[in-house]
Design a protein around this motif. Structure first.
Motif, PDB file in Angstrom:
ATOM      1  N   UNK A  52       0.825  -1.208   0.000  1.00 45.36           N
ATOM      2  CA  UNK A  52       0.000   0.000   0.000  1.00 45.36           C
ATOM      3  C   UNK A  52       0.860   1.258   0.000  1.00 45.36           C
ATOM      4  N   UNK A  53       2.080   1.135   0.426  1.00 46.92           N
ATOM      5  CA  UNK A  53       3.005   2.261   0.378  1.00 46.92           C
ATOM      6  C   UNK A  53       2.846   3.224   1.532  1.00 46.92           C
ATOM      7  N   UNK A  54       3.525   4.359   1.422  1.00 49.48           N
ATOM      8  CA  UNK A  54       3.556   5.323   2.522  1.00 49.48           C
ATOM      9  C   UNK A  54       2.240   6.065   2.743  1.00 49.48           C
ATOM     10  N   UNK A  55       1.281   5.936   1.829  1.00 51.85           N
ATOM     11  CA  UNK A  55       0.011   6.639   1.983  1.00 51.85           C
ATOM     12  C   UNK A  55      -0.876   6.010   3.051  1.00 51.85           C
ATOM     13  N   UNK A  56      -0.516   4.837   3.511  1.00 56.02           N
ATOM     14  CA  UNK A  56      -1.305   4.149   4.521  1.00 56.02           C
ATOM     15  C   UNK A  56      -1.033   4.771   5.886  1.00 56.02           C
ATOM     16  N   UNK A  57      -2.101   5.225   6.539  1.00 56.10           N
ATOM     17  CA  UNK A  57      -1.922   5.833   7.858  1.00 56.10           C
ATOM     18  C   UNK A  57      -3.182   5.600   8.691  1.00 56.10           C
TER      19      UNK A  57
END
Length: 83
Positions: A52-57
């Protein structure tokens, strides 16, 4: 995506009728199968999260809305079931 549905264990049920006497070992085999399934599912989940990459928060959410949506999804998937 689920890898293995442990609830559906026809092979283990058939093994219970084996004349070689596998019956005493089936509970241990079922537990090991469930543990292995959990491990595989966890590895796949981790891979999906990493993909999912760094956009997952993390974001705040209301638990009541989450439960309401889950119940609605369940009714959509299994309309004949009564809750």
């Amino acid at each position: 995506m689920r890898v293995l549905l442990v609830e559906d264990e026809p092979d283990l049920d058939i093994a219970g009728t084996d004349p070689r006497g596998l019956d005493p070992h089936l509970p241990r085999i079922r537990r090991a199968t469930r543990r292995l399934t959990d491990v595989v599912e966890n590895v796949l989940t981790r891979g999906r999260l990493q993909a999912a990459g760094p956009d997952l928060r993390a974001v705040p959410l209301r638990l009541d809305q989450l439960v309401e949506q889950a119940c609605e999804d369940s009714r959509t998937l299994r309309p004949a079931r009564t809750w």
